[in-house]
Write a protein that holds these residues in place. Structure first.
Motif, PDB file in Angstrom:
ATOM      1  N   ALA A  87      19.133 -16.838 -29.949  1.00 56.12           N
ATOM      2  CA  ALA A  87      19.394 -17.120 -28.385  1.00 56.12           C
ATOM      3  C   ALA A  87      18.588 -18.187 -27.856  1.00 56.12           C
ATOM      4  CB  ALA A  87      19.030 -15.896 -27.723  1.00 56.12           C
ATOM      5  N   GLY A  88      17.894 -19.097 -28.671  1.00 54.41           N
ATOM      6  CA  GLY A  88      17.382 -20.399 -28.456  1.00 54.41           C
ATOM      7  C   GLY A  88      16.196 -20.066 -27.787  1.00 54.41           C
ATOM      8  N   LYS A  89      15.560 -18.638 -27.831  1.00 54.12           N
ATOM      9  CA  LYS A  89      14.319 -18.145 -27.047  1.00 54.12           C
ATOM     10  C   LYS A  89      13.116 -18.473 -27.663  1.00 54.12           C
ATOM     11  CE  LYS A  89      16.663 -14.598 -24.533  1.00 54.12           C
ATOM     12  NZ  LYS A  89      16.902 -13.256 -24.314  1.00 54.12           N
ATOM     13  N   LEU A  90      12.904 -19.076 -28.893  1.00 53.62           N
ATOM     14  CA  LEU A  90      11.911 -19.410 -29.640  1.00 53.62           C
ATOM     15  C   LEU A  90      11.868 -20.858 -30.259  1.00 53.62           C
ATOM     16  CD1 LEU A  90      11.807 -16.435 -31.921  1.00 53.62           C
ATOM     17  CD2 LEU A  90      10.710 -16.650 -29.779  1.00 53.62           C
ATOM     18  N   GLY A  91      11.805 -21.413 -28.843  1.00 57.77           N
ATOM     19  CA  GLY A  91      12.207 -22.752 -29.089  1.00 57.77           C
ATOM     20  C   GLY A  91      11.085 -23.971 -30.166  1.00 57.77           C
ATOM     21  N   GLN A  92      10.008 -23.414 -30.228  1.00 57.55           N
ATOM     22  CA  GLN A  92       8.978 -23.987 -31.070  1.00 57.55           C
ATOM     23  C   GLN A  92       9.083 -23.753 -32.332  1.00 57.55           C
ATOM     24  OE1 GLN A  92       5.292 -23.384 -29.282  1.00 57.55           O
ATOM     25  NE2 GLN A  92       5.428 -24.977 -27.678  1.00 57.55           N
ATOM     26  N   VAL A  93       9.943 -22.623 -32.670  1.00 56.45           N
ATOM     27  CA  VAL A  93       9.915 -22.350 -34.222  1.00 56.45           C
ATOM     28  C   VAL A  93      10.808 -22.926 -34.821  1.00 56.45           C
ATOM     29  CG1 VAL A  93      10.583 -20.179 -35.612  1.00 56.45           C
ATOM     30  CG2 VAL A  93       9.322 -19.898 -33.473  1.00 56.45           C
ATOM     31  N   ARG A  94      10.608 -23.752 -36.034  1.00 53.39           N
ATOM     32  CA  ARG A  94      11.503 -24.245 -36.929  1.00 53.39           C
ATOM     33  C   ARG A  94      11.948 -23.552 -38.176  1.00 53.39           C
ATOM     34  NH1 ARG A  94      11.864 -27.135 -32.977  1.00 53.39           N
ATOM     35  NH2 ARG A  94      10.469 -28.940 -32.414  1.00 53.39           N
ATOM     36  N   THR A  95      11.226 -22.606 -38.542  1.00 48.63           N
ATOM     37  CA  THR A  95      11.493 -21.955 -39.895  1.00 48.63           C
ATOM     38  C   THR A  95      11.253 -20.295 -39.339  1.00 48.63           C
ATOM     39  OG1 THR A  95      10.775 -23.588 -41.222  1.00 48.63           O
ATOM     40  CG2 THR A  95      11.151 -21.524 -42.159  1.00 48.63           C
ATOM     41  N   PRO A  96      12.303 -19.627 -39.433  1.00 48.54           N
ATOM     42  CA  PRO A  96      12.162 -18.329 -39.036  1.00 48.54           C
ATOM     43  C   PRO A  96      11.340 -17.417 -39.923  1.00 48.54           C
ATOM     44  CG  PRO A  96      14.169 -18.488 -40.173  1.00 48.54           C
ATOM     45  CD  PRO A  96      13.633 -19.737 -39.963  1.00 48.54           C
ATOM     46  N   TYR A  97       9.948 -17.637 -40.148  1.00 51.11           N
ATOM     47  CA  TYR A  97       8.836 -16.883 -40.839  1.00 51.11           C
ATOM     48  C   TYR A  97       9.039 -15.381 -40.825  1.00 51.11           C
ATOM     49  CZ  TYR A  97       7.114 -15.998 -36.123  1.00 51.11           C
ATOM     50  OH  TYR A  97       6.965 -15.953 -34.814  1.00 51.11           O
ATOM     51  N   TRP A  98       9.549 -14.832 -39.921  1.00 51.19           N
ATOM     52  CA  TRP A  98       9.778 -13.414 -39.887  1.00 51.19           C
ATOM     53  C   TRP A  98      10.601 -12.854 -40.858  1.00 51.19           C
ATOM     54  CZ3 TRP A  98      11.254 -16.636 -36.132  1.00 51.19           C
ATOM     55  CH2 TRP A  98      12.785 -16.928 -35.829  1.00 51.19           C
ATOM     56  N   ARG A  99      11.636 -13.619 -41.326  1.00 50.91           N
ATOM     57  CA  ARG A  99      12.568 -13.245 -42.455  1.00 50.91           C
ATOM     58  C   ARG A  99      11.738 -12.513 -43.787  1.00 50.91           C
ATOM     59  NH1 ARG A  99      17.157 -17.514 -41.598  1.00 50.91           N
ATOM     60  NH2 ARG A  99      17.813 -16.758 -39.628  1.00 50.91           N
ATOM     61  N   ALA A 100      10.706 -13.390 -43.981  1.00 47.93           N
ATOM     62  CA  ALA A 100       9.841 -13.089 -45.199  1.00 47.93           C
ATOM     63  C   ALA A 100       8.792 -11.941 -44.784  1.00 47.93           C
ATOM     64  CB  ALA A 100       9.193 -14.241 -45.815  1.00 47.93           C
ATOM     65  N   GLY A 101       8.662 -11.268 -43.719  1.00 47.78           N
ATOM     66  CA  GLY A 101       7.756 -10.354 -43.304  1.00 47.78           C
ATOM     67  C   GLY A 101       6.513 -10.896 -42.827  1.00 47.78           C
ATOM     68  N   TRP A 102       6.394 -12.179 -42.377  1.00 46.10           N
ATOM     69  CA  TRP A 102       5.069 -12.800 -41.905  1.00 46.10           C
ATOM     70  C   TRP A 102       5.125 -12.846 -40.450  1.00 46.10           C
ATOM     71  CZ3 TRP A 102       1.678 -12.461 -45.508  1.00 46.10           C
ATOM     72  CH2 TRP A 102       2.169 -12.522 -46.843  1.00 46.10           C
ATOM     73  N   PHE A 103       5.700 -11.754 -39.840  1.00 49.39           N
ATOM     74  CA  PHE A 103       5.702 -11.658 -38.724  1.00 49.39           C
ATOM     75  C   PHE A 103       4.254 -11.281 -37.833  1.00 49.39           C
ATOM     76  CE2 PHE A 103       7.896  -8.028 -40.132  1.00 49.39           C
ATOM     77  CZ  PHE A 103       7.043  -7.066 -39.535  1.00 49.39           C
ATOM     78  N   GLY A 104       4.030 -11.006 -36.611  1.00 50.29           N
ATOM     79  CA  GLY A 104       2.781 -10.945 -36.099  1.00 50.29           C
ATOM     80  C   GLY A 104       2.514  -9.316 -36.227  1.00 50.29           C
ATOM     81  N   ARG A 105       1.437  -8.960 -36.460  1.00 47.96           N
ATOM     82  CA  ARG A 105       0.845  -7.651 -36.490  1.00 47.96           C
ATOM     83  C   ARG A 105      -0.497  -7.605 -35.933  1.00 47.96           C
ATOM     84  NH1 ARG A 105       3.526  -8.396 -41.268  1.00 47.96           N
ATOM     85  NH2 ARG A 105       5.068  -6.823 -41.887  1.00 47.96           N
TER      86      ARG A 105
END
Length: 179
Positions: A87-105
């Motif tokens: 939806a374009g809400k993560l404008g500063q994100v170039r690579t979707p880091y969460w797909r490999a499980g490196w999202f915030g915890r």
């Protein structure tokens, strides 16, 4: 610095920012952060207050470790982040880091493999192989306190930089410690 009078602390915290009441989980989260600050040598009351305020903000006042985007599971978190990115809400994100499980915890969100590696090394915990350890309340409190104290979230962005001993506080720009 003198120990924090916890009865007084909770009397004031209950009023603001917690809106009149505190759940057991909120009290436990605050106690753990206060204990961790003490144990990790963060005793300047301005710095302790800023750790608490940052966790309050990052966890939506739960004071407990959370997944990024407040996902209920890893799959839910990934789906929420993917939807926001599409939806374009993560404008500063170039690579979707969460797909490999490196999202915030955690109480303070750590993202990207390099940050899991760096914080894990600082705490002596293998956060790379066991990312969900960042959701353990005690480890998460240490991540928050040590990370902010030592500038591990952003290089040279430390509690002492924005709240120096004997110097003027800069709580507005202190947000750079974790953002």
């Amino acid at each position: 610095m003198a120990a924090i009078n916890r009865k007084t602390f909770f009397a004031y915290a209950r009023r603001a920012p917690f809106g009149g009441k505190l759940s057991t989980a909120q009290v436990e989260g605050c106690v753990l952060l206060l204990d961790t600050c003490r144990d990790e040598g963060v005793t300047d009351l301005r710095q302790v207050a800023y750790v608490l305020a940052s966790v309050f903000h990052e966890t939506r006042a739960t004071m407990q470790p959370v997944r990024e985007a407040f996902g209920k599971s890893d799959a839910d978190t990934i789906a929420r982040l993917e939807k926001a990115w599409q939806a374009g809400k993560l404008g500063q994100v170039r690579t979707p880091y969460w797909r490999a499980g490196w999202f915030g915890r955690g109480k303070i969100q750590i993202t990207h493999e390099e940050n899991y590696r760096k914080l894990g090394a600082a705490l002596g915990v293998d956060l790379v192989r066991h990312r969900d350890l960042a959701l353990d309340p005690k480890i998460s409190a240490r991540i928050a306190v040590v990370g902010m104290r030592d500038g591990l979230f952003k290089k040279d962005r430390t509690l002492a930089r924005y709240f120096p001993p004997g110097g003027a506080s800069d709580p507005v720009f202190a947000r750079q410690i974790v953002n």
